[in-house]
Scaffold this motif. Structure first.
Motif, PDB file in Angstrom:
ATOM      1  N   THR A   1       0.808  -1.228   0.000  1.00  0.00           N
ATOM      2  CA  THR A   1       0.000   0.000   0.000  1.00  0.00           C
ATOM      3  C   THR A   1       0.845   1.284   0.000  1.00  0.00           C
ATOM      4  O   THR A   1       0.568   2.183  -0.795  1.00  0.00           O
ATOM      5  CB  THR A   1      -0.982  -0.012   1.187  1.00  0.00           C
ATOM      6  N   PRO A   2       1.884   1.413   0.855  1.00  0.00           N
ATOM      7  CA  PRO A   2       2.596   2.708   0.881  1.00  0.00           C
ATOM      8  C   PRO A   2       3.182   3.087  -0.485  1.00  0.00           C
ATOM      9  O   PRO A   2       3.034   4.234  -0.926  1.00  0.00           O
ATOM     10  CB  PRO A   2       3.721   2.481   1.897  1.00  0.00           C
ATOM     11  N   TYR A   3       3.820   2.138  -1.165  1.00  0.00           N
ATOM     12  CA  TYR A   3       4.437   2.480  -2.458  1.00  0.00           C
ATOM     13  C   TYR A   3       3.398   2.585  -3.568  1.00  0.00           C
ATOM     14  O   TYR A   3       3.539   3.411  -4.481  1.00  0.00           O
ATOM     15  CB  TYR A   3       5.564   1.483  -2.799  1.00  0.00           C
ATOM     16  N   LEU A   4       2.343   1.775  -3.500  1.00  0.00           N
ATOM     17  CA  LEU A   4       1.280   1.883  -4.511  1.00  0.00           C
ATOM     18  C   LEU A   4       0.632   3.268  -4.441  1.00  0.00           C
ATOM     19  O   LEU A   4       0.388   3.916  -5.456  1.00  0.00           O
ATOM     20  CB  LEU A   4       0.220   0.801  -4.295  1.00  0.00           C
ATOM     21  N   MET A   5       0.380   3.721  -3.212  1.00  0.00           N
ATOM     22  CA  MET A   5      -0.240   5.044  -3.026  1.00  0.00           C
ATOM     23  C   MET A   5       0.662   6.133  -3.595  1.00  0.00           C
ATOM     24  O   MET A   5       0.213   7.015  -4.314  1.00  0.00           O
ATOM     25  CB  MET A   5      -0.439   5.319  -1.527  1.00  0.00           C
ATOM     26  N   GLU A   6       1.947   6.058  -3.248  1.00  0.00           N
ATOM     27  CA  GLU A   6       2.857   7.126  -3.716  1.00  0.00           C
ATOM     28  C   GLU A   6       3.039   7.048  -5.226  1.00  0.00           C
ATOM     29  O   GLU A   6       3.191   8.067  -5.892  1.00  0.00           O
ATOM     30  CB  GLU A   6       4.203   7.038  -2.984  1.00  0.00           C
ATOM     31  N   SER A   7       3.047   5.840  -5.784  1.00  0.00           N
ATOM     32  CA  SER A   7       3.330   5.751  -7.224  1.00  0.00           C
ATOM     33  C   SER A   7       2.212   6.394  -8.040  1.00  0.00           C
ATOM     34  O   SER A   7       2.468   7.007  -9.078  1.00  0.00           O
ATOM     35  CB  SER A   7       3.628   4.311  -7.630  1.00  0.00           C
ATOM     36  N   GLN A   8       0.986   6.283  -7.555  1.00  0.00           N
ATOM     37  CA  GLN A   8      -0.128   6.924  -8.276  1.00  0.00           C
ATOM     38  C   GLN A   8       0.048   8.452  -8.270  1.00  0.00           C
ATOM     39  O   GLN A   8      -0.072   9.108  -9.301  1.00  0.00           O
ATOM     40  CB  GLN A   8      -1.433   6.559  -7.575  1.00  0.00           C
ATOM     41  N   ALA A   9       0.379   8.972  -7.076  1.00  0.00           N
ATOM     42  CA  ALA A   9       0.578  10.434  -6.973  1.00  0.00           C
ATOM     43  C   ALA A   9       1.801  10.864  -7.792  1.00  0.00           C
ATOM     44  O   ALA A   9       1.786  11.894  -8.475  1.00  0.00           O
ATOM     45  CB  ALA A   9       0.764  10.817  -5.507  1.00  0.00           C
ATOM     46  N   PHE A  10       2.855  10.052  -7.748  1.00  0.00           N
ATOM     47  CA  PHE A  10       4.094  10.397  -8.470  1.00  0.00           C
ATOM     48  C   PHE A  10       3.852  10.438  -9.981  1.00  0.00           C
ATOM     49  O   PHE A  10       4.377  11.285 -10.685  1.00  0.00           O
ATOM     50  CB  PHE A  10       5.193   9.369  -8.183  1.00  0.00           C
ATOM     51  N   GLU A  11       3.066   9.480 -10.455  1.00  0.00           N
ATOM     52  CA  GLU A  11       2.809   9.431 -11.906  1.00  0.00           C
ATOM     53  C   GLU A  11       2.215  10.758 -12.364  1.00  0.00           C
ATOM     54  O   GLU A  11       2.674  11.366 -13.341  1.00  0.00           O
ATOM     55  CB  GLU A  11       1.860   8.278 -12.239  1.00  0.00           C
ATOM     56  N   THR A  12       1.202  11.215 -11.635  1.00  0.00           N
ATOM     57  CA  THR A  12       0.539  12.473 -12.002  1.00  0.00           C
ATOM     58  C   THR A  12       1.542  13.629 -11.962  1.00  0.00           C
ATOM     59  O   THR A  12       1.625  14.426 -12.900  1.00  0.00           O
ATOM     60  CB  THR A  12      -0.609  12.765 -11.006  1.00  0.00           C
ATOM     61  N   LYS A  13       2.313  13.695 -10.862  1.00  0.00           N
ATOM     62  CA  LYS A  13       3.227  14.834 -10.718  1.00  0.00           C
ATOM     63  C   LYS A  13       4.356  14.789 -11.743  1.00  0.00           C
ATOM     64  O   LYS A  13       4.756  15.826 -12.284  1.00  0.00           O
ATOM     65  CB  LYS A  13       3.780  14.870  -9.296  1.00  0.00           C
ATOM     66  N   LEU A  14       4.873  13.604 -12.025  1.00  0.00           N
ATOM     67  CA  LEU A  14       5.959  13.513 -13.020  1.00  0.00           C
ATOM     68  C   LEU A  14       5.442  13.898 -14.401  1.00  0.00           C
ATOM     69  O   LEU A  14       6.054  14.685 -15.115  1.00  0.00           O
ATOM     70  CB  LEU A  14       6.543  12.092 -13.040  1.00  0.00           C
ATOM     71  N   GLU A  15       4.288  13.340 -14.759  1.00  0.00           N
ATOM     72  CA  GLU A  15       3.731  13.634 -16.087  1.00  0.00           C
ATOM     73  C   GLU A  15       3.415  15.126 -16.216  1.00  0.00           C
ATOM     74  O   GLU A  15       3.655  15.723 -17.258  1.00  0.00           O
ATOM     75  CB  GLU A  15       2.479  12.785 -16.360  1.00  0.00           C
ATOM     76  N   THR A  16       2.899  15.726 -15.151  1.00  0.00           N
ATOM     77  CA  THR A  16       2.624  17.169 -15.183  1.00  0.00           C
ATOM     78  C   THR A  16       3.917  17.936 -15.427  1.00  0.00           C
ATOM     79  O   THR A  16       3.940  18.947 -16.135  1.00  0.00           O
ATOM     80  CB  THR A  16       1.989  17.630 -13.842  1.00  0.00           C
ATOM     81  N   GLY A  17       5.007  17.437 -14.873  1.00  0.00           N
ATOM     82  CA  GLY A  17       6.310  18.082 -15.070  1.00  0.00           C
ATOM     83  C   GLY A  17       6.998  17.628 -16.354  1.00  0.00           C
ATOM     84  O   GLY A  17       8.211  17.792 -16.495  1.00  0.00           O
ATOM     85  N   LYS A  18       6.252  16.950 -17.222  1.00  0.00           N
ATOM     86  CA  LYS A  18       6.743  16.502 -18.545  1.00  0.00           C
ATOM     87  C   LYS A  18       7.798  15.389 -18.447  1.00  0.00           C
ATOM     88  O   LYS A  18       8.655  15.248 -19.319  1.00  0.00           O
ATOM     89  CB  LYS A  18       7.319  17.673 -19.365  1.00  0.00           C
TER      90      LYS A  18
END
Ligand code: BJ8
Length: 426
Positions: A378-395
């Motif tokens: 759960t801890p890494y799954l939760m962060e990976s979802q948020a990270f995907e959005t933030k990384l993609e937003t940052g191109k």
């Protein structure tokens, strides 16, 4: 292997039949994954040797150390301070396993929907195939995620020498005070087992030894950023994995030797892959031996892994312990400061992990990031979802991968990773 270690394994209580099957499988995987690579640095021969003797020579050394009265401390987490173990003349070994093993036996202790890393630890222990576990004086668990925290309650049914360190969930003053108290308690336990006092001189020397090991890995991490990449991601992953098993001084020397070789390669513009090969950073759950799955798929598909944001990688080796204090209290404070900097996903909030990942991707001139998680973590799954959005937003292109230790999804992963490599093609 260079010698017959069966008498030693028998003495350690291993199940020889099952152990033979395990070594056979790991040997085969290693040959297929590692020895088939091209343009490897010559210094990697040392790591080939280490892996070929991972249950042989290294265990023989540790058994000899134990017979000489030294403590052996096995652990599952980068939060266990190696400095304290070395300062008491102890041997520190990593116990996390990266292979699917005895899942049925493991599921008698933990639910089916437990991550592969925890299940593997139970499987290896229940089946008596891990000599590192068998030779440990003390086995240290740590209260990180819920799976581990509750898992230790059952793990204690399998081993008689389990010791659990409590960890904070927040990096607050209270969290720091808890970690300080827990490291103090751990130091006292080690002193009792080692039957010797903890001294300032020995703790300072141990801090220096562990820092040297980390610095060698920092150097390797910097060199792998060159274009073209002078070393494969698989080979750096292996160095990160052996970090937890090997004699620390010998390890540091070996990594620095590889770094010297890489500097020469970089000066000549040589690499393991063409400059046009897509460069990826892998971020997420730790990958213990023999978990080479993702790096192998990426590199066999023509990409190259140029950074690892993982506890078996830059998250685990980040930062140094300040060894300048001249009291035990001061040195213990410095150890707490260094370890509290580890940005494991069990912390909430945990902003520095994403910042670290972004810095790794930028410095390595990465074309994309693979967010790797084990199913049910759960801890890494939760962060990976948020990270995907933030990384993609940052191109920064990102791909989430939820997997386990089996090969059941290898074909599907290969297809997804190949498509991602096409997306980020240079
Ligand atoms: S400091 S990452 S080594 S806890 S994969 S068992 S988190 S459910 S391994 Fe870890 Fe220490 Fe953190 Fe590093 Fe739980 Fe997730 Fe399983 Fe995990």
């Amino acid at each position: 292997m260079s010698a017959d270690y069966r008498p030693m394994w028998t003495k350690l209580g291993l199940n020889l039949e099952k152990h033979d099957v395990l070594l056979g499988a790991v040997g085969q995987m290693y040959t297929g994954t590692y020895l088939s690579q091209k343009h490897r640095p010559e210094g990697m021969a040392y790591f080939d040797f280490v892996i070929s003797e991972v249950h042989g020579l290294r265990i023989q050394e540790i058994v000899a150390a134990r017979e000489a009265g030294r403590i052996v401390v096995g652990s599952f987490c980068t939060f266990v301070p190696e400095e304290l173990i070395l300062a008491l003349d102890g041997v520190s070994v990593g116990l996390c396993a990266g292979a699917e093993w005895a899942t049925d036996a493991a599921e008698r202790y933990v639910p089916r929907n437990t991550c592969a890393l925890i299940k593997s630890a139970f499987g290896f222990t229940a089946d008596k195939v891990c000599p590192y576990l068998a030779v440990s004086t003390l086995i240290v668990g740590e209260n990180t995620c819920d799976g581990k925290k509750k898992g230790w309650e059952r793990f204690g049914d399998l081993v008689p020498n389990l010791y659990v360190i409590d960890l904070p969930q927040k990096k607050s003053d209270e969290g720091r005070a808890l970690l300080r108290k827990e490291y103090q308690r751990f130091a006292e336990k080690l002193v009792e087992l080692a039957k010797q006092p903890l001294t300032v001189e020995k703790l300072k020397a141990a801090i220096q030894t562990v820092n040297a090991k980390r610095l060698a890995m920092h150097r390797l991490d910097t060199l792998r950023q060159a274009e073209p990449a002078p070393i494969s991601g698989l080979d750096v992953l292996l160095a990160n994995q052996v970090f937890f098993y090997d004699d620390p001084v010998r390890f540091t020397t070996s990594v620095n030797k590889i770094c010297d070789e890489l500097e020469a390669r970089i000066a000549k513009g040589e690499g393991v892959a063409p400059k046009s090969a897509p460069r990826l950073v892998v971020s997420g759950c730790p990958m213990a031996v023999p978990n080479w799955k993702i790096h192998a798929i990426v590199e066999q598909a023509g990409g190259v892994v140029v950074g690892d944001e993982s506890c078996v990688g830059a998250r685990g080796t980040q930062g140094l312990t300040d060894g300048s204090a001249n009291t035990l209290e001061g040195l213990l404070d410095a150890i707490v400061d260094r370890y509290l900097g580890i940005d494991c996903a069990i912390f909430s909030p945990n902003p520095t992990r994403l910042e670290h990942l972004q810095a790794i991707a930028r410095d390595a001139k990465a074309d994309g990031v693979l967010l790797y998680t084990l199913q049910f973590c759960t801890p890494y799954l939760m962060e990976s979802q948020a990270f995907e959005t933030k990384l993609e937003t940052g191109k920064v292109p990102a791909l989430r991968i939820d997997t386990d230790y089996s090969n059941a999804d290898s074909g599907q992963l290969k297809t997804r990773i190949e498509a991602f490599l096409e997306r980020v093609a240079r």
